[in-house]
Enzyme design. Structure first.
Site, mmCIF file in Angstrom:
data_model
loop_
_atom_site.group_PDB
_atom_site.id
_atom_site.type_symbol
_atom_site.label_atom_id
_atom_site.label_comp_id
_atom_site.label_asym_id
_atom_site.label_seq_id
_atom_site.Cartn_x
_atom_site.Cartn_y
_atom_site.Cartn_z
ATOM 1 N N CYS A 265 0.897 -1.255 -0.034
ATOM 2 C CA CYS A 265 -0.075 0.016 -0.038
ATOM 3 C C CYS A 265 0.882 1.316 0.089
ATOM 4 O O CYS A 265 2.198 1.099 0.112
ATOM 5 C CB CYS A 265 -0.965 0.166 1.089
ATOM 6 S SG CYS A 265 -0.006 0.197 2.855
ATOM 7 N N CYS B 196 3.598 1.474 2.754
ATOM 8 C CA CYS B 196 4.943 0.958 2.621
ATOM 9 C C CYS B 196 5.587 1.822 1.732
ATOM 10 O O CYS B 196 6.812 1.788 2.154
ATOM 11 C CB CYS B 196 4.402 -0.553 1.863
ATOM 12 S SG CYS B 196 3.475 -1.626 2.735
ATOM 13 N N ASP C 217 -1.706 12.162 -30.549
ATOM 14 C CA ASP C 217 -0.628 12.173 -31.573
ATOM 15 C C ASP C 217 -1.417 12.058 -32.870
ATOM 16 O O ASP C 217 -2.496 11.988 -32.876
ATOM 17 C CB ASP C 217 0.103 11.031 -31.180
ATOM 18 C CG ASP C 217 1.266 10.917 -32.337
ATOM 19 O OD1 ASP C 217 1.842 11.633 -32.602
ATOM 20 O OD2 ASP C 217 1.498 9.504 -32.843
ATOM 21 N N ASP D 232 0.606 6.609 -30.219
ATOM 22 C CA ASP D 232 0.991 5.025 -30.623
ATOM 23 C C ASP D 232 2.418 4.995 -30.579
ATOM 24 O O ASP D 232 2.852 3.892 -30.752
ATOM 25 C CB ASP D 232 0.200 4.698 -31.796
ATOM 26 C CG ASP D 232 0.726 5.319 -32.973
ATOM 27 O OD1 ASP D 232 1.270 6.529 -33.036
ATOM 28 O OD2 ASP D 232 1.330 4.692 -34.002
ATOM 29 N N ASP E 60 6.149 8.609 -28.155
ATOM 30 C CA ASP E 60 4.858 9.050 -27.307
ATOM 31 C C ASP E 60 4.799 8.391 -25.745
ATOM 32 O O ASP E 60 4.008 8.792 -24.971
ATOM 33 C CB ASP E 60 3.360 8.662 -27.941
ATOM 34 C CG ASP E 60 3.325 9.264 -29.464
ATOM 35 O OD1 ASP E 60 3.726 10.571 -29.487
ATOM 36 O OD2 ASP E 60 2.900 8.711 -30.141
#
Length: 775
Positions: A53, A56, A462, A646, A650
């Site tokens: 979590c 931690c 993009d 893509d 990017d």
């Protein structure tokens, strides 16, 4: 020597051997993973086990910050990758970091994608086995418990009731011991480090319930609570398995980015002798040879040779770029057809590929530090549960109740507040929403992204492969249809995307026999004594025709064809917009969201697409640092950005954005960096994830409010002694059922395209404006 002495001698010898061999191995491992920058700052990456979590994460970072010489420690919660930096004047002490982590209750090892993948697979198998055991035990123990409940109100004899209790114990005790290990180990690690984690109240509730049940069975009491303990573990393991299943994004990122690196390089010394060296040993000023088909191992400048390179890392474009003497090349670029002699300009660890990895890692670390709903609820939950149980025990003892009655009520409080509903509130919605999105053609990589999708107010696209289809299409054919037919038949023998644009014009004809592809150049065939060529302008000796075609079509690309000594032909190809791109962009604008285009392509090409979509804000010629800089600038303005891209260039922007989405045709690194992937040719999934995010977040909040309201009602009743542990277990199970049923409402998806979106006029005279100069 007796058997015992022999066994002890073997154990001691093995321990000595392990100690002697582990330390050198550790040193060898970290010699590879420890890097030092030009300013003397050392850095090492660790894979940390046992992180559950946000608490931690904070404990690790605060604990390491106190070590001498440490410049910083940042933990990526998604892939459990801890990055530690040392100050320039300090010596990198790996042993001190490992010892500090061990003292905090965490194990660590050098971060390696392959090891992390194996560890995740092993942990998943372990959780699934524990879930299966808990489920089997829950069903059988519950059947026996129902028999006891019915018998207590009928004619069951005390002897038969005690027998059923002990049969439950035989099933429940070993099952709880095995299935509860993930929680017991987490609780023990936290206590050893002086911390109370979310696993502690779970462990305390299960252990006390089992102990109380054994005591009640020994005394012949009417009730035992074995069913409550195993059911608690079963429900909590469901939530943990779901969480483990959804967390795989950044592990894939690390593996795919590593695949772009060249492990070795061919060094050219002063005498011209060639020798292979590790790429990590390259320094600025060194001369290296890059053969066809190899990846460039370091950033540099071409001294000799010419070739076509795939530099999608920089531009995002899949088309090969011709480089000659004096041109810059970047690590990770794939060399096509010619040998290159390159002068290295950036030492290992300082290349553009390293910068992309660093940008992406920092972006993921920043994102992982944002508390999601479950983390916020967890921070409040643990102290409240402990306080309620302790006050119940102390209150009844002060009121004169005996230890047995007081402890029974305290256990009832622990059981009734055990976080089944809280543990399922978020993962159950994530899984149901992920299934609904899958039916809409969206694959969710990260369940926590649903909360972020709900907050989006700015969408950044993009261009190439995102707003446009990944494969180009023929814009217009030449007057000579015969040339087009011949070029199309040649294209059938090529794997290049540009050739795929011509292939449909073959109209079912067969490829030319004997056609051969020249890597990085094109494809050729000899037909009736005439050589046919299809490929780059240089390969077809069609530079003039290509320049003329590009001058007339600045937003397009060309592929050239030549038949013998005839005049070459340049075919104009374009990447068509996705079929619904205009409608989707219009829907986003109608919903009040800001829409931008950030691309590494040429300004003319980006402007043409922006004009057709009605997007008034765009930038072109951007490198990965430029894109991530623009995203961060928007976020500093208070914007919640969805990045849709893509290309490999990017990937850092996808990681830095508030949420991210990629087509399934994206590069592997971009797929791994994105929160979700979408299938098909349409762009409508962009709208689908935004709608699903809003609905999922609303259901998550409802579940958390229900969990809170349930505890507000149930805890006072349990503390007042009005709920036995049996009734508390039933109430706990009922709350989990309600949360799960509410989560199923996430299956209902709103339409992807907003009503009337297609009627929104983009305005044919709308002139898009460039919002920056690019690079």
């Amino acid at each position: 020597m007796c058997c015992t002495d022999m066994a002890l001698a073997y154990v001691e010898a093995h321990a000595a051997w392990s100690e002697a061999n582990t330390k050198p191995s550790l040193a060898r491992d970290y010699a590879t993973f420890l890097s030092r920058a030009a300013d003397g700052t050392a850095r090492a990456a660790f894979a940390v086990e046992g992180v559950r979590c946000a608490g931690c994460m904070n404990a690790i970072e605060r604990g390491l910050a106190d070590l001498p010489g440490i410049g910083g420690a940042r933990l990526n919660f998604s892939d459990r990758r801890l990055t530690v930096t040392w100050k320039p004047e300090a010596e990198a002490d790996i042993g001190a970091v490992l010892a500090a982590l061990d003292a905090l209750g965490f194990k660590a090892q050098p971060f390696a994608p392959g090891r992390l993948s194996d560890a995740e697979a092993a942990e998943s198998q372990r959780l699934i086995r524990a879930l299966a055991v808990a489920g089997f035990a829950s069903m059988n123990v519950m059947l026996l418990a129902i028999s006891v409940w019915a018998g207590n109100v009928s004619d069951m004899t005390p002897e038969n009731r005690d027998l059923f209790h002990w049969i439950q114990a035989v099933i429940a005790l070993p099952a709880a011991a095995y299935a509860g290990r993930p929680f017991y180990e987490g609780a023990f690690r936290g206590l050893r480090a002086g911390r109370v984690t979310m696993d502690f109240p779970i462990t305390l509730g299960v252990v006390l319930t089992l102990v109380m049940s054994v005591v009640e069975s020994l005394s012949g009491a009417a009730h035992a609570y074995f069913d409550g303990a195993v059911m608690l573990l079963f429900f909590l393991l469901i939530g943990r398995v779901l969480d483990q299943t959804m967390r795989r994004r950044t592990r894939a990122f690390a593996e795919n980015l590593a695949a772009l690196r060249s492990e070795s390089a061919t060094l050219v010394d002063a005498a011209g002798t060639l020798r292979d060296v590790p790429a990590a040993e390259l320094r600025a000023g060194a001369r290296i040879l890059v053969r066809p088909g190899e990846r460039v191992p370091a950033d540099g400048v071409v001294e000799h040779g010419a070739s076509d390179l795939d530099q999608s890392l920089v531009t995002g474009e899949t088309a090969a770029v011709t480089v000659r003497g004096g041109d810059r090349v970047f690590a990770g670029a794939l060399n096509g057809n010619g040998a290159l002699t390159v002068r290295v300009t950036a030492a290992a660890g300082a290349s553009l590929l390293d910068e992309v990895e660093g940008l992406m890692q920092r972006a993921l670390e920043a994102r992982s530090r944002a508390l999601v709903l479950a983390d916020t609820a967890t921070r409040l939950y643990v102290p409240l549960v402990h306080t309620a149980a302790a006050l119940t025990l102390a209150g009844w003892l002060a009121a004169g109740a005996g230890w047995h009655a007081a402890l029974l009520d305290a256990v009832a409080v622990l059981i009734v507040t055990c976080p089944c509903a809280l543990g399922l509130a978020i993962p159950a919605v994530q899984v149901v929403a992920a299934g609904a999105l899958f039916r809409e053609g969206v694959l969710l990589n990260d369940g926590t992204a649903l909360e972020r999708f709900a907050e989006i107010d700015t969408v950044v696209f993009d261009k190439t492969g995102t707003l446009t289809l990944p494969l180009p299409t023929l814009a217009e054919g030449p007057p000579d249809d015969g040339a087009l037919m011949q070029a199309a038949r040649l294209a059938l023998s090529s794997r290049h995307p540009m050739a795929a644009a011509l292939a449909p014009a073959a109209s079912g004809a067969d490829p030319f026999p004997g056609a051969q592809e020249a890597a990085g150049l094109g494809v050729r065939a000899h037909i009736d004594g005439v050589e046919l060529r299809l490929g780059s302008a240089r390969f077809c000796e069609a530079e003039a025709q290509a320049e003329a075609a590009l001058a007339a079509n600045p937003d397009a690309s060309v592929i050239c064809f030549r038949a013998g000594n005839d005049t070459p032909v340049a075919f104009v190809v374009r990447q068509a917009l996705r079929p619904d791109a205009v409608e989707v962009v219009a829907s986003l604008r109608q919903a009040g969201r800001r829409v931008m285009i950030l691309s590494g392509d040429r300004p003319s090409a980006v402007e043409a697409v922006a004009r057709r979509l009605g997007v008034t804000e765009w930038e072109a010629g951007l490198t990965p640092p430029d894109k991530i800089g623009r995203i961060e600038a928007l976020q500093r303005e208070g914007r919640r950005v969805l990045m849709v891209g893509d290309g490999l260039n990017d990937a850092p922007a996808l990681a830095a954005a508030h949420a991210s989405l990629s087509p399934v045709t994206a590069s592997h690194v971009s797929q791994a960096a994105a929160d979700a992937l979408f299938l098909g040719r349409d762009l409508a999934p962009v709208l689908a994830v935004l709608a699903a995010g809003r609905r999922a977040r609303r259901l998550m909040v409802q579940n958390l409010w229900f969990s809170a309201a349930y505890n507000v009602v149930a805890v006072p009743l349990a503390a007042a002694g009005l709920l036995t542990p049996l009734i508390a277990a039933l109430a706990m199970s009922g709350s989990s059922l309600v949360v799960t049923l509410n989560a199923l409402r996430a299956r209902a998806m709103t339409p992807c395209v907003l009503p009337g979106a297609a009627d929104v006029s983009t305005g044919p005279n709308l002139v898009p404006q460039r919002v920056g100069g690019g690079t």
